[in-house]
Design an enzyme around this catalytic site. Structure first.
Site: not given
Ligand code: IFM
Length: 509
Positions: A208, A415
């Site tokens: 990210e 994710e």
């Molecule tokens: O916890 C975070 C993660 O570190 C990165 N993506 C989003 C998740 C939830 O906010």
């Protein structure tokens, strides 16, 4: 999309956290016999392809703890979380969920859930404390032991090199707005790959980068907490460059069978109406939220409209040097998508305060959207998670099919998941039907994308364990496995048992 709102105070984490380090016992239990078990013999209505990676994801600072052990030095998140007012209740990742000491127990838990793959991140300051020079063997040894434990249980590791923990030494030298950070990142990538490439075959460069650049240097709700639109744009370019240089370093150090990826939190951007002003707002957010990464990485160029939108903020001709775009666009093998919720925007309306306008990304007086000051963010329809994020899985199908169409790369959902207000029952169990519904709906969305032809190779639930949710501290629980922050005991929630059954059957109904 990710955690973006500045901290609300919370008392979720009692003072006893540190002393509990050695007293916890796992309370993992075997998957329950449920209605799912009754249908266990039947093939699932939505079967996923053979070899599909069923995973869960975590990140070093969010789970490891042991912040000062083994020669590790502070990262920007140590500094930020130890700065009063930056995180909920002043909470830090000093202990987190103590995965550094409990990783064997955690891997056994993964094995009991049937995970076929586990995505974790390497802590840069644990491996290369100052961000320069040789690697620290004690840091590498931790990841060697983790990878060996995973191998012993038949779980395929996926290592992310950067999940936001820049060594503080490099931030002191200017951080991501400075070009040198990209070069140092490639050096660290080479060290990690040389040491761990025999054990780990899938590598993610950045997690990210939008958050690193725009929440870290734009709105300041993430570490290092700086608030300059120009620096945020510079950081984005140097993260892109760091990615490209790291791809080169990884290719040189890894066996030819290794797979290299990046994880992007691309925004499923939707205009509020079909009015041309709202369409223009959506275009701007797509530019600075998505195409600022996919443009240079996959087309070897920053989009013209992004350059035009931000030309008053940064001198792109000076920032982007000859050869940078060729580095950034080095081919990769897999594209990782992190998805939580869609993004609805319109043109700003008269009288709206700027803070209200970018509220969807953190109630900071500073916007994380350089060049898009005249855009307003709206709540998408749908139920909200505990993060206040509307639940809408259609954005996931939309992004996967668009990425397949536009870039043709194999995809991983690196994710996806949700925080809810979990309640621990009198017997210690956690029944979390809303998380089950969320995951089921998003797996169905992945399946729709597969049916539409997208080459999706895996799904990594965020997250394996409840953990340190950045500026929110420990208040938001994303885990399939509950962590008691007094004792650090792990207890799989109902969603973990349900996910285990999905994995066992290879699909959902
Ligand atoms: O916890 C975070 C993660 O570190 C990165 N993506 C989003 C998740 C939830 O906010």
């Amino acid at each position: 999309m990710t955690s973006t709102v500045p901290p609300a105070r919370t008392d979720a984490v009692p003072a006893a956290r540190t002393s509990a380090r050695t007293s916890a016992r796992t309370s993992a239990s075997t998957p329950a016999s449920t209605p799912a078990a009754r249908t266990a013999a039947e093939p699932p209505a939505r079967a996923f392809p053979p070899g599909f990676r069923w995973g869960a994801a975590t990140a070093a600072y969010q789970i490891e703890g042991a912040a000062a052990e083994g020669g590790r030095t502070p990262s920007i998140w140590d500094t930020f979380s130890h700065t009063p007012g930056r995180t909920a209740g002043g909470q830090t990742g000093d202990v987190a969920v103590d995965h550094y000491h409990r990783f064997r127990e955690d891997v056994r838990l993964m094995a009991r859930l049937g995970l076929t793959s586990y995505r974790f991140s390497l802590s840069w300051p644990r491996i290369q404390p100052t961000g320069r020079g040789p690697a620290l063997e004690s840091g590498l040894d931790f990841y060697r032991a983790l990878a060996d434990e995973l191998a012993e249980h038949g779980i395929r590791p996926v290592a992310t090199l950067y999940h936001w923990d820049l060594p503080q030494h490099l931030e002191d030298a200017g951080g991501w707005p400075v070009r040198e950070s990209a070069e140092r990142f490639a050096e660290y990538a080479a060290l990690a790959a040389q040491a761990l490439g025999d054990r780990i075959d899938t590598w993610v460069t950045l997690n990210e980068p939008w958050c690193s650049a725009f929440l870290g240097y734009g709105s300041g709700v993430h570490a290092p907490g700086r608030t300059s639109p120009a620096d945020a744009l510079r950081a984005a370019h140097h993260l892109n460059l760091g990615h490209g240089l790291a791809v080169g370093a990884l290719r040189a150090a890894l066996p030819s069978t290794a797979e290299i990826a990046v994880s992007l939190n691309l925004h499923a951007v939707r205009p509020l109406t079909g009015h041309s002003d709202d369409l223009a707002a959506a275009r701007r957010i797509d530019a600075v939220g998505n195409r600022i990464f996919t443009g240079p990485m996959f087309a070897g160029a920053y989009p013209d409209d992004l350059l035009a939108d931000t030309t008053h903020l940064v001198d792109w001709a000076d920032l982007v040097r000859d050869g940078d775009l060729a580095e950034i666009s080095r081919p990769i093998d897999l594209l990782g998508l992190n998805y939580y919720t869609p993004t609805v925007v319109s043109a700003a309306r008269d009288g709206e305060a700027a803070t209200a306008r970018h509220d969807g990304h953190g109630a900071s007086p500073h916007s994380p959207w350089p060049g898009a000051d005249d855009v307003t963010f709206h709540r998408a329809p749908g139920e909200l998670t505990a993060m206040g994020w509307p639940i809408d899985p259609t954005g996931l199908t939309e992004l996967l099919t668009a990425l397949h169409r536009e870039h043709g790369l194999p995809l991983l959902v690196t994710e996806n998941g949700a925080a809810f207000e979990d309640v621990v029952g009198p017997d210690g169990s956690v029944d979390d039907p809303r998380r089950i519904a969320y995951i089921r709906a998003h797996l169905a969305a992945v399946h729709h994308a597969l049916e539409a032809g997208a080459d999706v190779r895996g799904y990594y639930l965020w997250s394996l364990l409840d953990n340190f949710e950045w500026a929110y501290g420990y208040a938001k629980r994303f885990g399939a496995v509950h962590v008691d922050y007094d004792t650090l005991a792990r207890t799989p929630k109902a969603s973990a048992h349900w996910y285990a059954e999905v994995i066992r059957r290879g699909g959902i109904d």
